[in-house]
Motif scaffolding. Sequence first.
Motif, PDB file in Angstrom:
ATOM      1  N   SER A  91       0.829  -1.204   0.000  1.00 25.00           N
ATOM      2  CA  SER A  91       0.000   0.000   0.000  1.00 25.00           C
ATOM      3  C   SER A  91       0.865   1.256   0.000  1.00 25.00           C
ATOM      4  O   SER A  91       0.618   2.186  -0.766  1.00 25.00           O
ATOM      5  CB  SER A  91      -0.918  -0.017   1.224  1.00 25.00           C
ATOM      6  N   SER A  92       1.893   1.288   0.833  1.00 32.34           N
ATOM      7  CA  SER A  92       2.792   2.444   0.890  1.00 32.34           C
ATOM      8  C   SER A  92       3.519   2.637  -0.429  1.00 32.34           C
ATOM      9  O   SER A  92       3.617   3.760  -0.940  1.00 32.34           O
ATOM     10  CB  SER A  92       3.822   2.266   2.011  1.00 32.34           C
ATOM     11  N   THR A  93       4.018   1.557  -0.985  1.00 37.04           N
ATOM     12  CA  THR A  93       4.729   1.637  -2.260  1.00 37.04           C
ATOM     13  C   THR A  93       3.807   2.146  -3.364  1.00 37.04           C
ATOM     14  O   THR A  93       4.194   2.990  -4.174  1.00 37.04           O
ATOM     15  CB  THR A  93       5.297   0.254  -2.654  1.00 37.04           C
ATOM     16  N   PHE A  94       2.579   1.649  -3.379  1.00 39.90           N
ATOM     17  CA  PHE A  94       1.619   2.083  -4.388  1.00 39.90           C
ATOM     18  C   PHE A  94       1.336   3.577  -4.251  1.00 39.90           C
ATOM     19  O   PHE A  94       1.297   4.307  -5.240  1.00 39.90           O
ATOM     20  CB  PHE A  94       0.323   1.286  -4.277  1.00 39.90           C
ATOM     21  N   LYS A  95       1.118   4.047  -3.019  1.00 42.23           N
ATOM     22  CA  LYS A  95       0.836   5.466  -2.792  1.00 42.23           C
ATOM     23  C   LYS A  95       2.012   6.334  -3.248  1.00 42.23           C
ATOM     24  O   LYS A  95       1.819   7.371  -3.890  1.00 42.23           O
ATOM     25  CB  LYS A  95       0.525   5.723  -1.318  1.00 42.23           C
ATOM     26  N   GLU A  96       3.229   5.920  -2.900  1.00 37.53           N
ATOM     27  CA  GLU A  96       4.410   6.686  -3.309  1.00 37.53           C
ATOM     28  C   GLU A  96       4.533   6.731  -4.827  1.00 37.53           C
ATOM     29  O   GLU A  96       4.812   7.787  -5.409  1.00 37.53           O
ATOM     30  CB  GLU A  96       5.671   6.068  -2.698  1.00 37.53           C
ATOM     31  N   THR A  97       4.319   5.603  -5.473  1.00 37.16           N
ATOM     32  CA  THR A  97       4.413   5.546  -6.930  1.00 37.16           C
ATOM     33  C   THR A  97       3.330   6.398  -7.575  1.00 37.16           C
ATOM     34  O   THR A  97       3.603   7.136  -8.528  1.00 37.16           O
ATOM     35  CB  THR A  97       4.304   4.085  -7.412  1.00 37.16           C
ATOM     36  N   ALA A  98       2.113   6.324  -7.058  1.00 34.08           N
ATOM     37  CA  ALA A  98       1.015   7.117  -7.606  1.00 34.08           C
ATOM     38  C   ALA A  98       1.307   8.609  -7.465  1.00 34.08           C
ATOM     39  O   ALA A  98       1.076   9.385  -8.399  1.00 34.08           O
ATOM     40  CB  ALA A  98      -0.300   6.757  -6.913  1.00 34.08           C
ATOM     41  N   ASN A  99       1.827   9.009  -6.314  1.00 32.27           N
ATOM     42  CA  ASN A  99       2.178  10.421  -6.114  1.00 32.27           C
ATOM     43  C   ASN A  99       3.277  10.856  -7.060  1.00 32.27           C
ATOM     44  O   ASN A  99       3.233  11.953  -7.626  1.00 32.27           O
ATOM     45  CB  ASN A  99       2.590  10.681  -4.666  1.00 32.27           C
ATOM     46  N   SER A 100       4.253  10.008  -7.242  1.00 32.45           N
ATOM     47  CA  SER A 100       5.358  10.322  -8.153  1.00 32.45           C
ATOM     48  C   SER A 100       4.851  10.485  -9.585  1.00 32.45           C
ATOM     49  O   SER A 100       5.222  11.436 -10.290  1.00 32.45           O
ATOM     50  CB  SER A 100       6.416   9.211  -8.097  1.00 32.45           C
ATOM     51  N   VAL A 101       4.001   9.584 -10.023  1.00 34.78           N
ATOM     52  CA  VAL A 101       3.438   9.667 -11.375  1.00 34.78           C
ATOM     53  C   VAL A 101       2.599  10.929 -11.515  1.00 34.78           C
ATOM     54  O   VAL A 101       2.687  11.643 -12.521  1.00 34.78           O
ATOM     55  CB  VAL A 101       2.600   8.402 -11.696  1.00 34.78           C
ATOM     56  N   ALA A 102       1.806  11.246 -10.503  1.00 27.93           N
ATOM     57  CA  ALA A 102       0.959  12.439 -10.552  1.00 27.93           C
ATOM     58  C   ALA A 102       1.813  13.699 -10.677  1.00 27.93           C
ATOM     59  O   ALA A 102       1.500  14.587 -11.475  1.00 27.93           O
ATOM     60  CB  ALA A 102       0.072  12.515  -9.309  1.00 27.93           C
TER      61      ALA A 102
END
Length: 114
Positions: A70-81
Amino acid sequence: MSKKNNTAGILAGLLAGAAAGVILGMLYAPEEGKETRKKIKTKASDLKDQAKNKYDEVSEKVKDQYGNISSTFKETANSVAHTVKDGYDKYKDQIVSKTADVVKNVESELNDLK
């Protein structure tokens, strides 16, 4: 997900096999019925406790993995955004500038035609 189901199935099979083996061994042992039943009850309680402990252990590992994913997904999503937003801002400014140039050129051409 199938790996988790497979692991749980294997674990359940091993526990069931162990329980069946212990019970059969005790039933065929040359002891009094009362003593055999007491041993079966004790062993069943031990197996139940082992299964509960193993369940708690696996459950905790699953929770930890879920938290990590979950943390990794959130970080990746924020980075992509942020990357998309930065790209948008960069190209938006370029488009606005080019559009202004085109408007000036069209106006100039129209004025030349008059």
